[in-house]
Design a protein around this motif. Structure first.
Motif, short mmCIF file in Angstrom:
data_model
loop_
_atom_site.label_atom_id
_atom_site.label_comp_id
_atom_site.label_asym_id
_atom_site.label_seq_id
_atom_site.Cartn_x
_atom_site.Cartn_y
_atom_site.Cartn_z
N ALA A 6 -7.35 18.02 -3.22
CA ALA A 6 -8.25 17.29 -4.69
C ALA A 6 -7.81 16.18 -4.85
O ALA A 6 -7.86 15.11 -6.24
CB ALA A 6 -7.88 17.84 -5.01
N GLN A 7 -6.52 15.89 -4.38
CA GLN A 7 -5.37 14.59 -4.69
C GLN A 7 -5.84 13.16 -3.49
O GLN A 7 -5.06 11.78 -4.16
CB GLN A 7 -3.82 14.61 -4.40
N LEU A 8 -6.61 13.62 -2.42
CA LEU A 8 -6.81 12.75 -1.77
C LEU A 8 -8.02 10.84 -2.67
O LEU A 8 -7.99 10.08 -2.25
CB LEU A 8 -7.76 13.53 -0.38
N PRO A 9 -8.89 11.78 -3.17
CA PRO A 9 -9.63 10.76 -4.25
C PRO A 9 -8.50 9.65 -4.96
O PRO A 9 -8.79 8.35 -4.70
CB PRO A 9 -11.14 11.29 -4.55
N ALA A 10 -7.82 10.06 -4.85
CA ALA A 10 -7.07 8.58 -5.65
C ALA A 10 -6.39 7.82 -5.19
O ALA A 10 -5.98 6.66 -5.29
CB ALA A 10 -5.71 9.68 -6.59
N VAL A 11 -5.91 8.52 -3.78
CA VAL A 11 -5.48 7.46 -2.85
C VAL A 11 -6.02 6.97 -2.56
O VAL A 11 -5.99 4.94 -2.16
CB VAL A 11 -5.12 8.60 -1.38
N THR A 17 -8.70 5.65 -3.87
CA THR A 17 -9.18 4.61 -5.30
C THR A 17 -7.83 3.63 -5.43
O THR A 17 -8.16 2.60 -5.69
CB THR A 17 -9.04 5.68 -6.85
N ALA A 18 -6.72 4.54 -4.97
CA ALA A 18 -5.56 2.83 -5.37
C ALA A 18 -5.42 2.09 -4.76
O ALA A 18 -5.00 1.04 -4.68
CB ALA A 18 -3.87 4.30 -4.87
N VAL A 19 -5.69 2.35 -3.20
CA VAL A 19 -5.98 1.89 -1.87
C VAL A 19 -6.61 0.31 -2.23
O VAL A 19 -6.87 -1.05 -2.11
CB VAL A 19 -6.03 1.64 -0.34
N ARG A 20 -7.74 1.09 -2.91
CA ARG A 20 -9.45 0.07 -3.31
C ARG A 20 -9.23 -1.01 -4.26
O ARG A 20 -9.50 -2.47 -4.00
CB ARG A 20 -10.60 0.66 -2.85
N LYS A 21 -8.30 -0.42 -5.58
CA LYS A 21 -7.78 -1.52 -6.26
C LYS A 21 -6.93 -2.19 -5.90
O LYS A 21 -7.44 -3.42 -6.62
CB LYS A 21 -7.05 -0.53 -7.30
N LEU A 22 -5.96 -2.21 -5.27
CA LEU A 22 -5.52 -3.29 -4.63
C LEU A 22 -5.97 -4.10 -3.69
O LEU A 22 -5.75 -5.39 -3.14
CB LEU A 22 -4.38 -2.26 -3.23
N GLY A 23 -7.37 -4.38 -3.02
CA GLY A 23 -8.34 -4.99 -2.94
C GLY A 23 -7.96 -4.51 -1.41
O GLY A 23 -8.94 -5.65 -0.19
N SER A 32 -1.13 7.43 7.74
CA SER A 32 -0.86 8.46 7.39
C SER A 32 -0.20 9.14 6.35
O SER A 32 0.58 8.17 5.53
CB SER A 32 -0.37 9.05 8.53
N LEU A 33 -0.57 10.12 5.91
CA LEU A 33 0.34 10.49 4.74
C LEU A 33 0.14 12.43 4.38
O LEU A 33 -0.43 12.61 5.13
CB LEU A 33 -0.34 9.57 3.51
N ALA A 34 1.23 12.77 3.68
CA ALA A 34 1.01 14.33 3.75
C ALA A 34 0.94 14.50 2.06
O ALA A 34 0.91 13.64 1.28
CB ALA A 34 2.60 15.32 3.86
N PHE A 35 0.17 15.99 1.33
CA PHE A 35 -0.90 16.08 0.08
C PHE A 35 -0.58 17.12 0.63
O PHE A 35 -0.40 18.39 1.20
CB PHE A 35 -2.09 15.21 0.30
N ILE A 84 0.79 -0.90 0.06
CA ILE A 84 -0.11 0.20 -0.08
C ILE A 84 0.63 1.58 0.28
O ILE A 84 1.01 2.01 -1.06
CB ILE A 84 -0.70 -0.01 0.92
N ALA A 85 1.94 1.40 0.59
CA ALA A 85 2.58 2.47 0.69
C ALA A 85 3.64 2.80 -0.06
O ALA A 85 3.59 4.26 -1.05
CB ALA A 85 3.97 2.07 2.01
N MET A 86 3.98 2.16 -1.15
CA MET A 86 4.53 2.28 -2.69
C MET A 86 3.51 2.60 -2.98
O MET A 86 3.75 3.68 -4.48
CB MET A 86 5.31 0.68 -2.94
N ALA A 87 2.39 1.75 -3.62
CA ALA A 87 1.25 2.45 -4.25
C ALA A 87 1.00 3.89 -4.25
O ALA A 87 0.86 4.21 -5.15
CB ALA A 87 0.15 1.49 -4.19
#
Length: 740
Positions: free
Chosen positions: A54-59, A61-67, A47-50, A24-27
């Motif tokens: 507006a970039q947070l929805p992509a986060v 989505t990326a996590v959900r795509k990994l399952g 946790s992350l810095a942004f 998850i961290a790498m993706a």
């Protein structure tokens, strides 16, 4: 990368090992505008810095795509579940939910079929999770394949391939999702290649068994990780759901989370305290063991602080709320531990970097084992491909990746439940390397407030001397006055009223008590009024040499007695210093107090190295001098006055009772201010590092043994997968020993 504009925290559902967290961290770290990604499998948090919200929805989505499921913890609302073309293969609460109508249970869930993890292990028994059901289904398919193969031998191969696919399809989909996210080298990839390769060389039976064993291993990992996660979540469950809110002459029951600052609540005997607050009426013994680990109930009265989650013992208390539910002591401890578990130690960071290169190397090694012997020596292709596939399974990095964070998470959780807070793996790791500890005196080695130690009466009883002194000090807030009043209250002395009380600047206080003129003040001020006897002057000098402050009581122009006061050492100070010495740690007292008092306290505590009359910059200088000697230095203080020294030390440790300062200013905090807890913290660190070394030895040792036996042809695919999943379960279970 642009400038960071904010931070966001998420709850991530479905992680059960360090490999999950790394993936998850790498993706997420590859996404534009996202940086400083930290993921903890044990707490299920990220946790992350942004740069831009507006970039947070992509986060998400990326996590959900990994399952995995993902829910914002800062925003308070879970991210909605995206539609996926694949059918669901699991839910979260044992019920079926439609994705287009998410509810509280399903919001933030992973797209079904991608991961197969039990996303909410704490909501029900492990065997009711979809992950367990998938494992059982795979096992049943394997048993059915064996039965069918026995009855219809010609259908045996197809039966085992079908059984294998039951478990492999979800695994392969996860591997594909990770590859699409730019992470091709995952344990799912290794598993998929090994299983498909086994079928190609006509080892379908073993392929099906290996997939089943892999699922069993993942299930066991999830159960073990859930235990570690539950250890800290259990703290949050200590706070009751409701509170009795006082409104005028009546009370009503309200949700504890709705209490606001300065609200007044009623706490009955036997009730858990629903919020941090100050007692405004009543006196009772409070059992603080659930929060601080203190075995003996602490008596609390008006003006004393109480913490959410503690238990009221014997009397009704009225309490004014001083912290909301989101900011009470337990909430802050849980938040601090979760953040600490996301902050990786040097060892953990090294293992993470190592594992990124390790998996591709394993793939290359497996390929070389499969290809080189047949090409160079004409060996049997099928036999060496089989061995190459076994090497892939042996090389799975899960056990190695989880070896360090599992131990650190368990240790941080165990420490938090005992009031020992360390802000991250680096602090935990560094604590065990301490070779010197510099301790503040006031409030750290001592109680932080003076107490009456000696009462000498001349011609009267000690009770009379104490009563007259208390009469003069009634209403005063001076620390010495409070000490006299506290002693009078503890001894049950009746304090007579005083009239015409007046303070004499820099000298003392006088008043008329029972028709007599009474004065209480410093010996020098008393000697200006009467001549002090020689034996009394000598006794006062002896008390002063012991670091005590002496007040002389005059009644009607003659000496009635003396009272000596001193900031006394904590009850466990001597034991705590001895424990540090037994660990091979040098101790130094640093104080701004006068040299005579500091030396007296140092002698009482058995400390040889006492530095007194220091300014904050002096303490900082001494810490740097100790470091220049090659020592790893810890500084223990109150978190405010000692800030320069705390910052200069390798590890800054704050003593406090759950205050913001104790929790936020230093690298570590000791909640209930016991000196013995410093040594306990060091011991916990050393045990943790020993546990990590054991885990790494288990992880690499098993792989080395099975690698040799596989190449020699002694073991095959079944033992290979056991080398991975078995090692992962072993290191996780070993780490969980730290919870005790």
């Amino acid at each position: 990368m642009g400038k960071e504009t904010g931070r966001q925290r998420y709850q991530v559902e479905g992680m059960d090992c360090g490999s999950c967290a790394s993936k998850i961290a790498m993706a997420v770290g590859r996404l534009p505008g996202i940086s400083d990604v930290s993921v903890s499998a044990t707490t299920g948090s990220m946790s992350l810095a942004f740069e831009n919200a507006a970039q947070l929805p992509a986060v998400e989505t990326a996590v959900r795509k990994l399952g995995y499921g993902v829910a914002s913890r800062d925003g308070g609302h879970p991210a909605p579940v995206a539609h996926e073309p694949a059918a669901c293969d699991h839910d979260h609460n044992g019920h079926d939910h439609h994705h287009d109508q998410p509810d509280v249970a399903t919001a933030g869930a992973a797209p079904h079929g991608l991961h197969g993890h039990d996303h909410r292990p704490s909501d029900g028994p492990w065997w009711a999770s979809r992950k367990a059901q998938l494992t059982l289904l795979s096992g049943a398919a394997l048993v059915l394949a064996y039965g069918l193969g026995h009855l219809v031998p010609a259908a045996s191969t197809y039966a085992f391939v079908a059984a294998m696919l039951v478990g492999l399809v979800p695994i392969a989909r996860r591997a594909l999702a990770a590859a699409r996210a730019g992470i091709p080298f995952t344990i799912e990839t290794l598993m998929t290649i090994a299983a498909v390769g086994a079928v190609i060389i006509d080892a379908g039976e073993e392929a099906a068994a290996v997939v089943f064993l892999f699922l069993v291993g993942e299930l066991l990992e999830g159960i073990a990780t859930g235990r570690a996660r539950a250890s800290i979540q259990a703290l949050g469950k200590l706070v009751p759901k409701t509170a009795r809110l006082v409104e005028g002459e009546s009370t009503r029951e309200v949700p504890a989370e709705t209490l606001i600052l300065d609200a007044v609540i009623l706490i009955r005997p036997g009730d858990r305290v629903p919020a941090d607050g100050l007692i405004i009426s009543g006196e009772s013994a409070i059992d603080e063991a659930p929060v601080t680990g203190e075995s003996v109930p602490v008596r609390k009265a008006v003006g004393d602080a109480v913490f959410a989650g503690t238990i009221n013992g014997e009397a009704v208390l009225t309490v004014r709320v001083t912290a909301t539910a989101a900011d009470n002591t337990i909430a802050r401890v849980v938040r601090l531990v979760e953040e600490a578990q996301e902050a990786k130690s040097p060892t953990e960071r090294f293992i993470d970097r190592f594992s990124r290169f390790y998996t591709p190397v394993v793939l290359a090694a497996g390929a070389l084992v499969a290809v080189l012997p047949p090409l160079l020596t004409g060996a049997d292709w099928s036999a060496w491909i089989y061995k190459g596939l076994a090497v892939l399974l042996i090389g799975c990095p899960c056990a190695l990746v989880i070896s360090t964070p599992a131990a650190i998470a368990a240790s941080l959780s165990a420490g938090a439940r005992r009031g020992l807070l360390m802000k991250g793996g680096a602090v935990l790791e560094g604590m065990g390397r301490l070779s010197a500890v510099a301790l503040d005196k006031t409030g750290t080695l001592t109680q932080g407030r003076p107490a009456v130690t000696d009462i000498i009466a001349r011609g009267r009883t000690e009770a009379d001397v104490l009563a007259l002194a208390a009469a003069l000090e009634t209403g005063s807030s001076h620390p010495l006055a409070l000490a006299i009043l506290a002693r009078a209250g503890a001894d049950g002395v009746m304090v007579p009223p005083a009239i015409n009380a007046r303070a004499i600047g820099g000298k003392g206080v006088s008043a008329t008590v029972k028709g007599e003129e009474v004065f209480l003040g410093a010996p020098q001020a008393a000697s200006e009024r009467v001549t002090l006897p020689a034996d009394l002057a000598q006794h006062i000098q002896t008390l002063n040499d012991a670091g005590k402050t002496v007040s002389v009581l005059l009644v009607g122009g003659s000496v009635a007695g003396t009272l000596a006061m001193r900031d006394e050492p904590r009850a466990d100070a001597v034991e705590g210093l001895r424990a540090l010495k037994a660990l091979g740690i040098r101790t130094v007292m640093l104080t701004g107090d006068n040299r005579r008092t500091a030396k007296a306290i140092g002698t009482l505590l058995g400390m040889d190295d006492v530095r007194a009359e220091l300014l904050p910059e002096d303490k900082q200088r001494i810490v740097r001098e100790l470091k220049a000697e090659g020592l790893v230095v810890g500084k223990v203080g109150d978190g405010i006055n000692d800030a320069p020294a705390l910052a200069a030390a390798d590890i800054g440790i704050a003593m406090g009772g759950g205050t913001d300062v104790a929790l936020e200013t230093a690298d570590a905090a000791i909640l209930h201010a016991r000196v013995t807890d410093i040594a306990r913290m060091v011991t916990l660190s050393r045990r943790t590092m020993g546990n990590i070394q054991q885990n790494i030895t288990i992880a690499l040792g098993l792989k080395a043994v099975f690698l040799v036996t596989t190449v020699m042809g002694i073991t095959g695919l079944w033992p290979a997968i056991l080398a991975d999943t078995g090692a992962t379960v072993l290191v996780t279970t070993n780490a969980l020993r730290l919870l005790r």
